[in-house]
Design an enzyme around this catalytic site. Structure first.
Site, mmCIF file in Angstrom:
data_model
loop_
_atom_site.group_PDB
_atom_site.id
_atom_site.type_symbol
_atom_site.label_atom_id
_atom_site.label_comp_id
_atom_site.label_asym_id
_atom_site.label_seq_id
_atom_site.Cartn_x
_atom_site.Cartn_y
_atom_site.Cartn_z
ATOM 1 N N ARG A 157 -10.498 9.100 21.148
ATOM 2 C CA ARG A 157 -11.635 9.819 21.442
ATOM 3 C C ARG A 157 -12.075 10.638 20.212
ATOM 4 O O ARG A 157 -13.586 10.603 19.906
ATOM 5 C CB ARG A 157 -11.376 11.024 22.547
ATOM 6 C CG ARG A 157 -11.338 10.494 23.806
ATOM 7 C CD ARG A 157 -10.811 11.551 24.884
ATOM 8 N NE ARG A 157 -9.394 11.730 24.383
ATOM 9 C CZ ARG A 157 -8.626 11.243 25.457
ATOM 10 N NH1 ARG A 157 -8.721 11.042 26.343
ATOM 11 N NH2 ARG A 157 -7.386 11.530 24.828
ATOM 12 N N ILE A 158 -11.218 11.113 19.555
ATOM 13 C CA ILE A 158 -11.527 11.773 18.128
ATOM 14 C C ILE A 158 -12.015 10.992 17.156
ATOM 15 O O ILE A 158 -13.175 11.166 16.391
ATOM 16 C CB ILE A 158 -10.538 12.921 17.678
ATOM 17 C CG1 ILE A 158 -10.170 13.866 18.967
ATOM 18 C CG2 ILE A 158 -10.763 13.639 16.509
ATOM 19 C CD1 ILE A 158 -8.707 14.440 18.687
ATOM 20 N N ARG A 179 -4.056 0.246 17.363
ATOM 21 C CA ARG A 179 -2.767 -0.854 18.114
ATOM 22 C C ARG A 179 -3.669 -1.950 18.667
ATOM 23 O O ARG A 179 -3.119 -2.958 19.046
ATOM 24 C CB ARG A 179 -2.054 0.142 19.117
ATOM 25 C CG ARG A 179 -1.053 0.566 18.312
ATOM 26 C CD ARG A 179 -0.403 1.676 19.379
ATOM 27 N NE ARG A 179 -1.330 2.729 19.942
ATOM 28 C CZ ARG A 179 -1.218 3.744 20.950
ATOM 29 N NH1 ARG A 179 0.125 3.842 21.372
ATOM 30 N NH2 ARG A 179 -2.038 4.418 21.235
ATOM 31 N N THR A 180 -4.640 -1.431 19.803
ATOM 32 C CA THR A 180 -5.460 -2.402 20.408
ATOM 33 C C THR A 180 -6.954 -2.490 20.008
ATOM 34 O O THR A 180 -7.320 -1.521 19.334
ATOM 35 C CB THR A 180 -5.555 -1.938 21.969
ATOM 36 O OG1 THR A 180 -5.806 -0.722 21.977
ATOM 37 C CG2 THR A 180 -4.162 -2.187 22.419
ATOM 38 N N THR A 237 -6.733 14.626 10.226
ATOM 39 C CA THR A 237 -6.729 16.006 11.038
ATOM 40 C C THR A 237 -5.877 15.796 12.446
ATOM 41 O O THR A 237 -6.077 16.424 13.432
ATOM 42 C CB THR A 237 -8.195 16.071 11.802
ATOM 43 O OG1 THR A 237 -8.689 14.777 12.087
ATOM 44 C CG2 THR A 237 -9.130 16.458 10.213
ATOM 45 N N ARG A 239 -1.718 14.726 12.318
ATOM 46 C CA ARG A 239 -0.389 15.242 12.386
ATOM 47 C C ARG A 239 -0.169 14.765 10.865
ATOM 48 O O ARG A 239 -0.221 13.987 10.419
ATOM 49 C CB ARG A 239 0.529 14.660 13.354
ATOM 50 C CG ARG A 239 0.284 14.935 14.995
ATOM 51 C CD ARG A 239 0.509 16.628 15.151
ATOM 52 N NE ARG A 239 0.809 16.754 16.334
ATOM 53 C CZ ARG A 239 -0.578 17.519 17.179
ATOM 54 N NH1 ARG A 239 -1.575 17.681 16.235
ATOM 55 N NH2 ARG A 239 -0.549 17.984 18.310
ATOM 56 N N GLU A 268 4.571 22.490 8.578
ATOM 57 C CA GLU A 268 3.649 23.530 8.643
ATOM 58 C C GLU A 268 4.304 24.930 9.074
ATOM 59 O O GLU A 268 4.996 24.802 9.864
ATOM 60 C CB GLU A 268 2.728 23.197 10.050
ATOM 61 C CG GLU A 268 1.776 22.203 9.688
ATOM 62 C CD GLU A 268 0.799 21.663 10.856
ATOM 63 O OE1 GLU A 268 0.738 22.223 11.725
ATOM 64 O OE2 GLU A 268 -0.005 20.626 10.697
ATOM 65 N N HIS A 287 -4.538 23.843 10.383
ATOM 66 C CA HIS A 287 -4.205 23.217 11.498
ATOM 67 C C HIS A 287 -5.178 23.746 12.650
ATOM 68 O O HIS A 287 -4.664 24.504 13.432
ATOM 69 C CB HIS A 287 -2.784 23.055 12.060
ATOM 70 C CG HIS A 287 -2.750 21.947 13.103
ATOM 71 N ND1 HIS A 287 -1.369 21.380 13.446
ATOM 72 C CD2 HIS A 287 -3.455 21.732 14.229
ATOM 73 C CE1 HIS A 287 -1.572 20.497 14.481
ATOM 74 N NE2 HIS A 287 -2.785 20.680 14.801
ATOM 75 N N GLY A 289 -7.960 22.493 13.978
ATOM 76 C CA GLY A 289 -9.011 21.353 14.477
ATOM 77 C C GLY A 289 -9.678 21.877 15.699
ATOM 78 O O GLY A 289 -10.744 21.569 15.824
HETATM 79 C C1 GLV Z 1 -3.858 20.022 18.062
HETATM 80 O O1 GLV Z 1 -3.393 19.650 17.098
HETATM 81 C C2 GLV Z 1 -3.735 19.481 19.437
HETATM 82 O O2 GLV Z 1 -2.822 18.281 19.450
HETATM 83 O O3 GLV Z 1 -4.267 19.667 20.297
#
Ligand code: GLV
Length: 327
Positions: A157-158, A179-180, A237, A239, A268, A287, A289
């Site tokens: 999605r992101i 992966r796919t 953005t 991990r 972190e 962190h 986002g």
């Molecule tokens: C933020 O990093 C989340 O996974 O929602």
């Protein structure tokens, strides 16, 4: 059904109000820091469910001592802080909050690209140091993003939302490694699937949007940075564990890549004396986002709804381990 729910942070009120309306009894940890794992275990012992987030360590040690929990509701889309396999073995369902933070996180990835390309943080810091000299025709030079090639690592999605922004704003060519295959996204973005090495070699900007897993941990290491263009920008953005920080520092110092924008680090919080913070073409954020009023409020509602629906009719709208419910 009235339940005792441990709420591990002060989450936005929209979701908390929903839980209160259902007459659940909430214990809210109201300190500004997260609980230590021992505090978390002690507090959970006396509760039926927890509403937690990515700084709460829900590993085998926690789960073995808190196997009485009926549900774990995570306030985040990512859940690498939770040993989901172990929770599944113990029959504990885990909910999370996908979708509602997609736009906020994509915006931040997009913003980081511009911030790095135009050295925004570095230039801001020169003003703070009283070093704003006169207009310099050859100073402060960044690079432009128009027409560049974006390489998306993890086209979920992101990743898709970020690529859409880049396409609309800068007409970027999009390649991706996943992966796919994702034929719908390919059609939407006119994106081409490539292998990891091609993504590294061909991208002007590499943007990371995959989950942290044993397969993705540390994949962006020195070997990978060496395969990137010396003009490339690396954005993460997702991990911090997906890139190796010491290797990234070395890659930037040696000019193997041009710049980096990070909203996630490992560990972190990042230490204030980390060399990345002094680099001209690096922008690091703490962190944030999903940190918009809209996204955080919607995450709070979703995390609460997962709990409410579970206790009302045994279903969890956004469940990570559906096999537990089917059992
Ligand atoms: C933020 O990093 C989340 O996974 O929602």
């Amino acid at each position: 059904m009235k339940k005792k729910i441990l709420v591990t942070r002060q989450y936005p009120p929209a979701g908390i109000r929903l839980l209160e309306k259902e007459n659940h009894v909430l214990t809210i940890w109201d300190k500004s820091r997260s609980m230590t794992q021992d505090e978390l275990i002690r507090a959970s012992l006396d509760h039926d469910a927890i509403l937690c987030t990515l700084t709460d360590r829900i590993d085998a040690r926690f789960l073995d001592q808190c196997r009485h929990l009926e549900m774990i509701s995570q306030f985040a889309v990512g859940f690498d802080n939770i040993d989901v396999k172990h929770a599944t073995q113990l029959g504990i369902p885990v909910g999370h909050t996908p979708g509602v933070l997609t736009r906020a996180t994509a915006d931040l990835a997009f913003g980081l690209m511009i911030a790095v390309a135009r050295k925004m943080i570095f230039n801001h810091k020169t003003i703070l140091r009283g070093e704003w000299g006169s207009f310099n025709p050859t100073g402060h030079l960044g690079v432009e993003l128009k027409g560049k090639r974006l390489g998306v690592f993890g086209l979920g999605r992101i990743g898709i939302e970020t690529a859409l922004l880049c396409k609309k704003a800068y007409d970027m060519d999009v390649i991706y490694c996943n992966r796919t295959g994702n034929p719908d996204a390919e059609a939407l973005l006119d994106a081409k699937p490539v292998d990891f090495d091609t993504l590294l070699a061909k991208s002007d900007i590499v943007s990371v949007h995959c989950v942290l897993s044993p397969q993705t941990e540390g994949v962006f290491d020195l070997k990978a940075f060496k395969k990137m263009k010396p003009t490339a920008i690396f954005i993460n953005t997702a991990r911090g564990g997906i890139h190796r920080e010491t290797d990234l520092i070395q890659a930037l110092e040696q000019g193997l890549i041009w710049g980096a924008g990070l909203d996630v680090t490992d560990p972190e919080p990042m230490s204030a004396d980390n060399p990345l913070l002094d680099m001209e073409t690096v922008c690091v954020l703490p962190h944030v986002g999903s940190a918009t009023v809209e996204a955080r409020s919607a995450m709070s509602v979703l995390a609460a709804t997962n709990l409410i629906e579970f206790y009302k009719n045994g279903t969890i709208p956004h469940i990570v381990n559906p096999e537990v419910i089917k059992k």
